[in-house]
Design a protein around this motif. Structure first.
Motif, PDB file in Angstrom:
ATOM      1  N   ARG A 163       0.818  -1.218   0.000  1.00 31.52           N
ATOM      2  CA  ARG A 163       0.000   0.000   0.000  1.00 31.52           C
ATOM      3  C   ARG A 163       0.845   1.257   0.000  1.00 31.52           C
ATOM      4  NH1 ARG A 163      -4.279  -1.961   4.621  1.00 31.52           N
ATOM      5  NH2 ARG A 163      -5.625  -3.199   3.286  1.00 31.52           N
ATOM      6  N   HIS A 164       1.889   1.284   0.829  1.00 32.29           N
ATOM      7  CA  HIS A 164       2.724   2.488   0.912  1.00 32.29           C
ATOM      8  C   HIS A 164       3.452   2.774  -0.397  1.00 32.29           C
ATOM      9  CE1 HIS A 164       3.038   2.719   5.607  1.00 32.29           C
ATOM     10  NE2 HIS A 164       1.794   2.697   5.173  1.00 32.29           N
ATOM     11  N   ASP A 165       3.629   1.741  -1.242  1.00 32.05           N
ATOM     12  CA  ASP A 165       4.298   1.954  -2.526  1.00 32.05           C
ATOM     13  C   ASP A 165       3.427   2.743  -3.495  1.00 32.05           C
ATOM     14  OD1 ASP A 165       6.510   0.573  -1.645  1.00 32.05           O
ATOM     15  OD2 ASP A 165       5.875  -1.339  -2.516  1.00 32.05           O
ATOM     16  N   TYR A 166       2.139   2.867  -3.186  1.00 29.93           N
ATOM     17  CA  TYR A 166       1.247   3.668  -4.027  1.00 29.93           C
ATOM     18  C   TYR A 166       1.246   5.141  -3.605  1.00 29.93           C
ATOM     19  CZ  TYR A 166      -0.494  -0.545  -6.266  1.00 29.93           C
ATOM     20  OH  TYR A 166      -0.580  -1.698  -6.995  1.00 29.93           O
ATOM     21  N   VAL A 167       2.133   5.487  -2.684  1.00 29.63           N
ATOM     22  CA  VAL A 167       2.362   6.872  -2.278  1.00 29.63           C
ATOM     23  C   VAL A 167       3.761   7.220  -2.779  1.00 29.63           C
ATOM     24  CG1 VAL A 167       2.491   8.492  -0.359  1.00 29.63           C
ATOM     25  CG2 VAL A 167       0.937   6.524  -0.231  1.00 29.63           C
ATOM     26  N   MET A 168       3.854   8.190  -3.694  1.00 36.12           N
ATOM     27  CA  MET A 168       5.104   8.429  -4.420  1.00 36.12           C
ATOM     28  C   MET A 168       5.547   9.883  -4.341  1.00 36.12           C
ATOM     29  SD  MET A 168       4.107   6.140  -7.726  1.00 36.12           S
ATOM     30  CE  MET A 168       2.366   6.426  -7.480  1.00 36.12           C
ATOM     31  N   ALA A 177       6.038   7.471   7.451  1.00 37.55           N
ATOM     32  CA  ALA A 177       4.687   7.129   7.890  1.00 37.55           C
ATOM     33  C   ALA A 177       4.593   7.511   9.358  1.00 37.55           C
ATOM     34  CB  ALA A 177       4.417   5.638   7.705  1.00 37.55           C
ATOM     35  N   THR A 178       3.618   8.342   9.702  1.00 39.91           N
ATOM     36  CA  THR A 178       3.506   8.818  11.076  1.00 39.91           C
ATOM     37  C   THR A 178       2.069   8.731  11.571  1.00 39.91           C
ATOM     38  OG1 THR A 178       4.030  10.662  12.575  1.00 39.91           O
ATOM     39  CG2 THR A 178       3.207  11.248  10.397  1.00 39.91           C
ATOM     40  N   GLN A 179       1.920   8.449  12.854  1.00 40.77           N
ATOM     41  CA  GLN A 179       0.608   8.380  13.492  1.00 40.77           C
ATOM     42  C   GLN A 179       0.015   9.777  13.579  1.00 40.77           C
ATOM     43  OE1 GLN A 179       0.870   7.190  17.584  1.00 40.77           O
ATOM     44  NE2 GLN A 179      -1.331   7.328  17.938  1.00 40.77           N
ATOM     45  N   SER A 180      -1.299   9.861  13.419  1.00 38.10           N
ATOM     46  CA  SER A 180      -1.974  11.156  13.567  1.00 38.10           C
ATOM     47  C   SER A 180      -3.288  10.974  14.320  1.00 38.10           C
ATOM     48  CB  SER A 180      -2.229  11.805  12.202  1.00 38.10           C
ATOM     49  OG  SER A 180      -3.215  11.092  11.488  1.00 38.10           O
ATOM     50  N   LEU A 181      -3.751  12.070  14.874  1.00 41.05           N
ATOM     51  CA  LEU A 181      -4.990  12.095  15.648  1.00 41.05           C
ATOM     52  C   LEU A 181      -5.849  13.228  15.121  1.00 41.05           C
ATOM     53  CD1 LEU A 181      -6.195  10.739  18.301  1.00 41.05           C
ATOM     54  CD2 LEU A 181      -5.345  12.771  19.484  1.00 41.05           C
ATOM     55  N   GLY A 237      -5.874   1.101   4.318  1.00 41.47           N
ATOM     56  CA  GLY A 237      -6.049   1.266   2.880  1.00 41.47           C
ATOM     57  C   GLY A 237      -7.161   2.210   2.473  1.00 41.47           C
ATOM     58  N   LYS A 238      -7.887   2.772   3.458  1.00 39.66           N
ATOM     59  CA  LYS A 238      -8.944   3.745   3.185  1.00 39.66           C
ATOM     60  C   LYS A 238      -8.390   5.154   3.399  1.00 39.66           C
ATOM     61  CE  LYS A 238     -12.384   0.839   2.501  1.00 39.66           C
ATOM     62  NZ  LYS A 238     -13.079   0.728   1.203  1.00 39.66           N
ATOM     63  N   VAL A 239      -8.570   6.031   2.412  1.00 39.30           N
ATOM     64  CA  VAL A 239      -8.044   7.396   2.480  1.00 39.30           C
ATOM     65  C   VAL A 239      -9.125   8.321   3.028  1.00 39.30           C
ATOM     66  CG1 VAL A 239      -7.136   9.330   1.139  1.00 39.30           C
ATOM     67  CG2 VAL A 239      -6.419   6.986   0.598  1.00 39.30           C
ATOM     68  N   TYR A 240      -8.782   9.007   4.135  1.00 41.29           N
ATOM     69  CA  TYR A 240      -9.727   9.912   4.798  1.00 41.29           C
ATOM     70  C   TYR A 240      -9.473  11.378   4.468  1.00 41.29           C
ATOM     71  CZ  TYR A 240     -11.496   6.015   7.516  1.00 41.29           C
ATOM     72  OH  TYR A 240     -12.088   4.829   7.880  1.00 41.29           O
ATOM     73  N   CYS A 254       3.863  10.096   3.760  1.00 40.36           N
ATOM     74  CA  CYS A 254       4.328  11.213   2.948  1.00 40.36           C
ATOM     75  C   CYS A 254       5.792  11.037   2.557  1.00 40.36           C
ATOM     76  CB  CYS A 254       4.146  12.529   3.701  1.00 40.36           C
ATOM     77  SG  CYS A 254       5.058  12.600   5.259  1.00 40.36           S
ATOM     78  N   TRP A 255       6.235  11.914   1.686  1.00 41.88           N
ATOM     79  CA  TRP A 255       7.648  12.012   1.327  1.00 41.88           C
ATOM     80  C   TRP A 255       8.155  13.357   1.807  1.00 41.88           C
ATOM     81  CZ3 TRP A 255      10.815   8.389  -1.102  1.00 41.88           C
ATOM     82  CH2 TRP A 255      10.173   7.210  -1.483  1.00 41.88           C
ATOM     83  N   GLN A 256       9.344  13.369   2.391  1.00 42.46           N
ATOM     84  CA  GLN A 256       9.947  14.609   2.886  1.00 42.46           C
ATOM     85  C   GLN A 256      11.400  14.667   2.443  1.00 42.46           C
ATOM     86  OE1 GLN A 256       9.247  14.837   7.143  1.00 42.46           O
ATOM     87  NE2 GLN A 256       7.116  15.382   6.810  1.00 42.46           N
TER      88      GLN A 256
END
Length: 199
Positions: free
Chosen positions: A7-12, A120-124, A156-159, A108-110
């Motif tokens: 899944r993360h490979d689909y974030v470029m 990849a980071t946790q968020s609230l 895998g669900k984008v919010y 994300c990419w930085q």
């Protein structure tokens, strides 16, 4: 052809080319038959590229479909789509918007000294007075340049699509984890709004 395994490979990482210079611009991700990013990431009249592993895929500027009024206003519609038939991404838009206190992941990419690096980071999700279009998020890791256009997701669900970050003054009396999270805040365009703009 863009292909991936996880899944993360689909974030470029997304790059723009002006003249002979190709520079890191932000993050894009695959959903349905589209690449999705923040509108301000692709605002320049330039050729854009996504890097998929060691492959570079050019993206014509005139095929981007921006929805953005204006670029850096958190109340604007800061999202853009690029048609790529046959993506077959496992990522999909969430059926319902996230709610306050939901735990999500920002992928994300930085930019680092050695070049763009995936994070990849946790968020609230934090309650915001104006909740019509954007989620306000607090992240464990600081969101920096290059994160715009990132998916905010779970399973895998984008919010949401990350559009803007801002440091936030630490609030007194909060639990230690919440205090740590509050130091790093950002906004994401909600999945329901992204869905309404999909071509």
């Amino acid at each position: 052809m863009i292909t991936a395994t996880y899944r993360h490979d689909y974030v470029m990482p997304l790059f723009r080319r002006l003249g002979d210079v190709r520079s890191f611009a932000g993050t894009a991700f695959c959903i349905g038959d589209y690449l999705v990013t923040a509108g301000h990431v692709v605002a320049d009249a330039a050729t854009y590229y996504v890097r998929n592993g060691s492959d570079w895929h050019p993206l014509q500027h005139d095929l981007w479909i921006p929805r953005q009024v204006p670029a850096f206003d958190k109340h604007g519609w800061d999202v853009a789509f690029y048609p790529v038939p046959g993506l077959q991404s496992p990522l999909s838009l969430a059926d319902a918007d996230a709610r306050p206190d939901d735990e999500l992941e920002v992928v994300c990419w930085q930019m680092r000294s050695a070049g763009p690096e995936r994070l990849a980071t946790q968020s609230l999700v934090i309650k915001e007075p104006d909740e019509n279009a954007y989620l306000r998020l607090a992240t464990v890791d600081r969101i920096t340049h290059g994160s715009s256009g990132s998916p905010v997701m779970r399973d895998g669900k984008v919010y949401g699509v990350l559009t803007m970050g801002r440091d936030h003054v630490e609030s007194a009396g909060m639990a230690p984890l919440r205090r740590q999270l509050e130091q790093n805040t950002c906004w994401a365009f909600k999945a329901s709004r992204v869905r309404s703009f999909l071509p």
